[in-house]
Design a protein around this motif. Structure first.
Motif, PDB file in Angstrom:
ATOM      1  N   UNK B 167       0.789  -1.231   0.000  1.00  0.00           N
ATOM      2  CA  UNK B 167       0.000   0.000   0.000  1.00  0.00           C
ATOM      3  C   UNK B 167       0.810   1.265   0.000  1.00  0.00           C
ATOM      4  N   UNK B 168       2.112   1.193   0.108  1.00  0.00           N
ATOM      5  CA  UNK B 168       2.900   2.423   0.051  1.00  0.00           C
ATOM      6  C   UNK B 168       3.085   2.868  -1.392  1.00  0.00           C
ATOM      7  N   UNK B 169       3.997   3.828  -1.590  1.00  0.00           N
ATOM      8  CA  UNK B 169       4.330   4.239  -2.945  1.00  0.00           C
ATOM      9  C   UNK B 169       4.936   3.037  -3.655  1.00  0.00           C
ATOM     10  N   UNK B 170       4.517   2.752  -4.904  1.00  0.00           N
ATOM     11  CA  UNK B 170       5.079   1.569  -5.569  1.00  0.00           C
ATOM     12  C   UNK B 170       6.572   1.757  -5.849  1.00  0.00           C
ATOM     13  N   UNK B 171       7.364   0.867  -5.313  1.00  0.00           N
ATOM     14  CA  UNK B 171       8.813   0.899  -5.530  1.00  0.00           C
ATOM     15  C   UNK B 171       9.286  -0.522  -5.784  1.00  0.00           C
ATOM     16  N   UNK B 172      10.334  -0.666  -6.593  1.00  0.00           N
ATOM     17  CA  UNK B 172      10.829  -2.025  -6.853  1.00  0.00           C
ATOM     18  C   UNK B 172      11.380  -2.664  -5.569  1.00  0.00           C
ATOM     19  N   UNK B 173      11.239  -3.980  -5.530  1.00  0.00           N
ATOM     20  CA  UNK B 173      11.789  -4.730  -4.395  1.00  0.00           C
ATOM     21  C   UNK B 173      13.133  -5.333  -4.835  1.00  0.00           C
ATOM     22  N   UNK B 174      14.120  -5.252  -3.954  1.00  0.00           N
ATOM     23  CA  UNK B 174      15.412  -5.865  -4.279  1.00  0.00           C
ATOM     24  C   UNK B 174      15.734  -6.982  -3.282  1.00  0.00           C
ATOM     25  N   UNK B 175      16.545  -7.919  -3.757  1.00  0.00           N
ATOM     26  CA  UNK B 175      17.049  -8.979  -2.873  1.00  0.00           C
ATOM     27  C   UNK B 175      18.571  -8.849  -2.883  1.00  0.00           C
ATOM     28  N   UNK B 176      19.157  -8.703  -1.693  1.00  0.00           N
ATOM     29  CA  UNK B 176      20.591  -8.410  -1.629  1.00  0.00           C
ATOM     30  C   UNK B 176      21.376  -9.599  -1.091  1.00  0.00           C
ATOM     31  N   UNK B 177      22.640  -9.586  -1.355  1.00  0.00           N
ATOM     32  CA  UNK B 177      23.514 -10.656  -0.867  1.00  0.00           C
ATOM     33  C   UNK B 177      23.584 -10.651   0.658  1.00  0.00           C
ATOM     34  N   UNK B 178      23.800 -11.826   1.166  1.00  0.00           N
ATOM     35  CA  UNK B 178      23.851 -12.046   2.616  1.00  0.00           C
ATOM     36  C   UNK B 178      24.856 -11.116   3.307  1.00  0.00           C
ATOM     37  N   UNK B 179      26.054 -11.029   2.770  1.00  0.00           N
ATOM     38  CA  UNK B 179      27.096 -10.203   3.402  1.00  0.00           C
ATOM     39  C   UNK B 179      26.790  -8.728   3.241  1.00  0.00           C
ATOM     40  N   UNK B 180      26.270  -8.396   2.078  1.00  0.00           N
ATOM     41  CA  UNK B 180      25.919  -7.009   1.805  1.00  0.00           C
ATOM     42  C   UNK B 180      24.935  -6.509   2.846  1.00  0.00           C
ATOM     43  N   UNK B 181      23.951  -7.357   3.134  1.00  0.00           N
ATOM     44  CA  UNK B 181      22.903  -6.968   4.066  1.00  0.00           C
ATOM     45  C   UNK B 181      23.504  -6.625   5.420  1.00  0.00           C
ATOM     46  N   UNK B 182      24.447  -7.488   5.844  1.00  0.00           N
ATOM     47  CA  UNK B 182      25.048  -7.281   7.148  1.00  0.00           C
ATOM     48  C   UNK B 182      25.981  -6.074   7.159  1.00  0.00           C
ATOM     49  N   UNK B 183      26.807  -5.995   6.100  1.00  0.00           N
ATOM     50  CA  UNK B 183      27.789  -4.923   6.050  1.00  0.00           C
ATOM     51  C   UNK B 183      27.132  -3.555   6.173  1.00  0.00           C
ATOM     52  N   UNK B 184      25.960  -3.431   5.570  1.00  0.00           N
ATOM     53  CA  UNK B 184      25.328  -2.114   5.561  1.00  0.00           C
ATOM     54  C   UNK B 184      24.185  -2.015   6.551  1.00  0.00           C
ATOM     55  N   UNK B 185      24.088  -3.007   7.376  1.00  0.00           N
ATOM     56  CA  UNK B 185      23.071  -2.964   8.424  1.00  0.00           C
ATOM     57  C   UNK B 185      21.657  -2.860   7.875  1.00  0.00           C
ATOM     58  N   UNK B 186      21.440  -3.556   6.751  1.00  0.00           N
ATOM     59  CA  UNK B 186      20.110  -3.487   6.152  1.00  0.00           C
ATOM     60  C   UNK B 186      19.169  -4.466   6.821  1.00  0.00           C
ATOM     61  N   UNK B 187      17.881  -4.185   6.729  1.00  0.00           N
ATOM     62  CA  UNK B 187      16.877  -5.105   7.253  1.00  0.00           C
ATOM     63  C   UNK B 187      15.752  -5.200   6.241  1.00  0.00           C
ATOM     64  N   UNK B 188      15.003  -6.272   6.330  1.00  0.00           N
ATOM     65  CA  UNK B 188      13.873  -6.444   5.425  1.00  0.00           C
ATOM     66  C   UNK B 188      12.919  -5.269   5.613  1.00  0.00           C
ATOM     67  N   UNK B 189      12.486  -4.685   4.496  1.00  0.00           N
ATOM     68  CA  UNK B 189      11.547  -3.572   4.587  1.00  0.00           C
ATOM     69  C   UNK B 189      12.225  -2.214   4.560  1.00  0.00           C
ATOM     70  N   UNK B 190      13.562  -2.170   4.662  1.00  0.00           N
ATOM     71  CA  UNK B 190      14.240  -0.877   4.562  1.00  0.00           C
ATOM     72  C   UNK B 190      14.019  -0.287   3.173  1.00  0.00           C
ATOM     73  N   UNK B 191      13.876   1.004   3.138  1.00  0.00           N
ATOM     74  CA  UNK B 191      13.829   1.686   1.848  1.00  0.00           C
ATOM     75  C   UNK B 191      15.202   2.298   1.639  1.00  0.00           C
ATOM     76  N   UNK B 192      15.829   1.927   0.544  1.00  0.00           N
ATOM     77  CA  UNK B 192      17.169   2.468   0.319  1.00  0.00           C
ATOM     78  C   UNK B 192      17.274   3.029  -1.088  1.00  0.00           C
ATOM     79  N   UNK B 193      18.350   3.756  -1.320  1.00  0.00           N
ATOM     80  CA  UNK B 193      18.586   4.298  -2.659  1.00  0.00           C
ATOM     81  C   UNK B 193      19.903   3.750  -3.174  1.00  0.00           C
TER      82      UNK B 193
END
Ligand SMILES: Nc1ncnc2c1ncn2[C@@H]1O[C@H](COP(=O)(O)OP(=O)(O)OP(=O)(O)O)[C@@H](O)[C@H]1O
Ligand SMILES: [Mg+2]
Lengths: 239, 458
Positions: B167-193
């Motif tokens: 229901x938010x603004x339509x934005x593409x969903x990405x799937x990131x590498x395991x290490x990438x996620x950790x290195x950048x402290x990402x979490x599911x649902x984060x909006x990033x650029x």
């Protein structure tokens, strides 16, 4: 050779030296120590070899014991020209037909008295044969050592034995294969006279019992007098 | 018989021989352990490299100007895919659209990303999920237990909006590498650029931010992928790169929509070697591929990294062989010392009827015992360590509170180790040859000694 020499058959010597010369290289010169030595050791004979220090007695004994090759001349052992035999055969003769007793005992420090005595058998036999005969060998060695009064020294290492005891072990080792010839180079030269006498007594006893041909180098006139025959060596020649 | 007996007795009485034995033991043990780990590592890397790439990758060359072919080549993958899928050797084919960018995130993580420097560089890979599942191991990567990331909500549908984000603004969903996620402290649902550059209508580069939602992570166990790759829907990426910012706009005809094609073969071992040149010829003759294009198998693609590990293993083997050489040299030194020390014994043995050969064998056998004991112990210890290295390392790490093997660096959850019997046998044999060769010289010298010299005096 003259006809006369051929006609008179020479007495059969067990071990004899004919025209032995031996030189050593000293620097770039050859130094002749033995200048053509002839001598015989007859069967069952107790022969004393005497002479001043440096005369070449030990050098001659090493040649007679097939440990060192003469520069020229022949050694006959039981009728064979020993230095014309292959080296393996000479090793076998040393093992089976000759017994050595040295002035400095020359026991192997890592082995017990008993093991030192059976060493000739170990050298003679392969693993399988030795394993099979081991008990008999040890029994025989033990008997010899007991006869030499070392009943309680069987498992002693040489370093824990006195000089007289060490020499008795060395004698047992020399006699292990019942050789017809024993060569002893000042066997008691390193012992005090009382001990030496006791040790030599044992050797003479064995000589008489086994009818050994014993060649004994000694500086002691009294001991030499107890031998059946004496020869003298001086400056590389028998006089 | 005296050879075995005496050599053994000398060995036992002379404690210095222990140095030679320990040297051989350490060398053999270390060789077995380290090479087993390297082999395990190489094997795992091969498996990971294989799993993370398709059997065959086609990288088309898009020419402009005079390099253009008589008829223009398709900028769209479907003609190529069609030809490929008709090939009996091909099981599946999937188009990729690859682009580069840098995570810039929103303010909440931007400072963090700034501090990461080039770690923030990512590879945007546009895929068609169904094709990708068929041609690669992506489905598996999505469901494998993450080491540090966070799985997508629905591995079957990775680009679905994460729960709670509908229901938010339509934005593409990405799937990131395991290490990438950790290195950048990402979490599911984060909006990033993802900051990147695109060509504008005048064919000039201009910067553009790709705003997207993190749907979760995948884990391939291959370093480069897990650290850099970001999966996104191919059409969405193509639209972004074409400069379209609204859902209604049509994709222009000259927009590039793919940059590689991944091909899965029915039987790689059978066809892998020949199919590349084969395919190229056919695709070029059918005018769907430029002759400058590149077609490679996974092995050709990964040869550098696999070759590097293989080289490292060889280098390690050489270095550890030096340890063996040093051990051999200690045996040489100890035996040489022993021969001088045992000159008298050599004379005695000769007087008692030993031949020079027999004397030589006594000393050779000491080298043999050194090798036998050292290599046996080294073999047992090395093999045991190699088999149990992972629990041992865990135990050591927990006992001393110090991490020896950093699992995060190597991307494996355990220390890989593979004991190869043939390699172990070679190492043990090498130890024997080394010990015996080094024992040969002093043994020969012993045989050459004049027994009379040694007997003359006390
Ligand atoms: N390898 C050798 N090189 C040079 N000269 C040697 C060598 N061996 C022995 N000699 C010399 O040969 C001579 C005789 O030595 P040998 O040991 O045979 O004497 P010996 O009669 O046994 O003396 P002793 O009664 O003191 O034992 C000595 O002058 C000795 O220096
Ligand atoms: Mg002398």
């Amino acid at each position: 050779m003259s006809e006369q020499a051929q006609a008179v058959a020479p007495p059969v010597a067990l071990l004899s030296a004919v025209g032995i010369k031996k030189s050593f290289a000293v620097g770039d010169r050859q130094l002749e120590i033995l200048h053509g030595v002839d001598m015989q050791l007859y069967a069952g004979e107790l022969l004393a070899l005497m002479g001043p220090s440096g005369a070449g007695k030990s050098t001659l004994l090493h040649i007679l014991g097939l440990l060192d090759r003469p520069t020229s001349g022949q050694v006959f052992l039981e009728g064979q020209r020993a230095f014309e035999l292959p080296a393996e055969r000479r090793a076998w003769l040393r093992n089976q037909r000759l017994g050595f007793v040295f002035q400095f005992y020359h026991l192997i420090a890592e082995l017990t008295a008993l093991e030192n005595v059976v060493l000739p058998a170990m050298i003679h036999q392969g693993r399988g044969a030795y394993r099979r005969d081991r008990r008999a060998h040890e029994h025989k060695a033990e008997e010899l050592l007991v006869r030499f009064g070392l009943k309680d020294r069987l498992t002693h290492r040489p370093t824990t034995l006195s000089g007289g005891e060490r020499q008795r072990v060395a004698m047992a080792r020399a006699l292990f294969h019942d050789p017809p010839i024993v060569i002893a180079d000042e066997p008691v030269g390193n012992l005090d006279s009382a001990t030496g006498e006791k040790v030599l007594e044992l050797l003479f006893e064995e000589q008489a019992r086994r009818k050994l041909s014993l060649l004994l180098v000694t500086h002691d006139e009294r001991l030499a007098a107890r031998c059946q025959r004496q020869i003298y060596m001086d400056a590389g020649q028998i006089s | 018989m005296f050879r075995t007996f005496l050599s053994w007795r000398y060995l036992l009485v002379r404690r210095t021989n222990l140095i030679g034995i320990v040297g051989i033991m350490v060398a053999v043990g270390a060789l077995i352990l380290i090479l087993s780990i390297m082999t395990g590592f190489l094997e795992l890397s091969r498996v990971a490299a294989r799993a993370s790439s398709a059997d065959v990758t086609i990288t088309p060359f898009f020419a402009d100007g005079e390099q253009q072919q008589p008829q223009p080549l398709p900028l769209e993958p479907s003609p190529l895919l069609e030809v490929l899928r008709k090939d009996a050797r091909v099981v599946a084919a999937s188009a990729h659209l690859t682009w580069f960018g840098s995570l810039i995130g929103d303010t909440s993580i931007s400072s963090q990303i700034f501090s990461q420097g080039t770690d923030a560089v990512v590879r945007l890979v546009g895929i068609d999920v169904a094709d990708e599942f068929a041609a690669t191991h992506l489905e598996e990567f999505l469901s494998s237990t993450p080491l540090r990331g966070q799985k997508v909500a629905d591995p079957k549908n990775p680009f679905a909006l994460p729960p709670g984000m509908e229901g938010g603004r339509p934005r593409p969903v990405i799937v990131v590498g395991d290490s990438l996620m950790r290195t950048h402290g990402l979490a599911r649902g984060d909006v990033i650029k993802v900051g990147t550059v695109v060509f504008n209508s005048k064919q000039e580069l201009e910067s553009a931010d790709f705003e997207c939602i993190v749907g979760g992570s995948f884990r391939s166990r291959e370093n480069e992928l897990d650290l850099q790759r970001v999966y996104v829907d191919r059409t969405q990426l193509a639209r972004f790169l074409a400069g379209l910012r609204s859902q209604e706009d049509e994709l222009p005809a000259d927009a590039r929509t793919y940059s590689e094609i991944l091909v899965k073969l029915a039987d790689y071992d059978r066809d892998g070697a020949r199919i590349c040149s084969d395919l190229k010829q056919r695709l070029v003759s059918m005018s769907v591929l430029h002759p400058f294009s590149n077609i490679e198998t996974w092995e050709q693609q990964k040869r550098v990294i696999l070759g590097a590990i293989e080289n490292e293993r060889a280098l390690m083997a050489i270095m550890l062989s030096l340890v063996l050489l040093v051990a051999g040299f200690t045996i040489f030194a100890i035996l040489s010392m022993m021969v001088s020390e045992k000159r008298r014994d050599i004379g005695i043995l000769t007087a008692l009827g030993a031949t020079p050969r027999g004397v030589m064998q006594v000393f050779l056998m000491i080298g043999f015992w050194d090798a036998l004991i050292g290599a046996t112990l080294g073999c047992l210890i090395g093999t045991w360590l190699a088999l149990k290295i992972d629990p041992i390392e865990r135990w050591l790490s927990s006992t001393f509170d110090f991490q020896i093997f950093n699992r995060e660096v190597y991307l494996f959850d355990y220390i890989p180790s593979q004991v190869e019997p043939l390699r172990v046998a070679t190492i043990v044999l090498g130890a024997f040859v080394c010990a015996l060769v080094f024992a040969m010289v002093p043994a020969y010298r012993a045989a050459k000694l004049d027994p009379v010299d040694a007997l003359r005096n006390e």
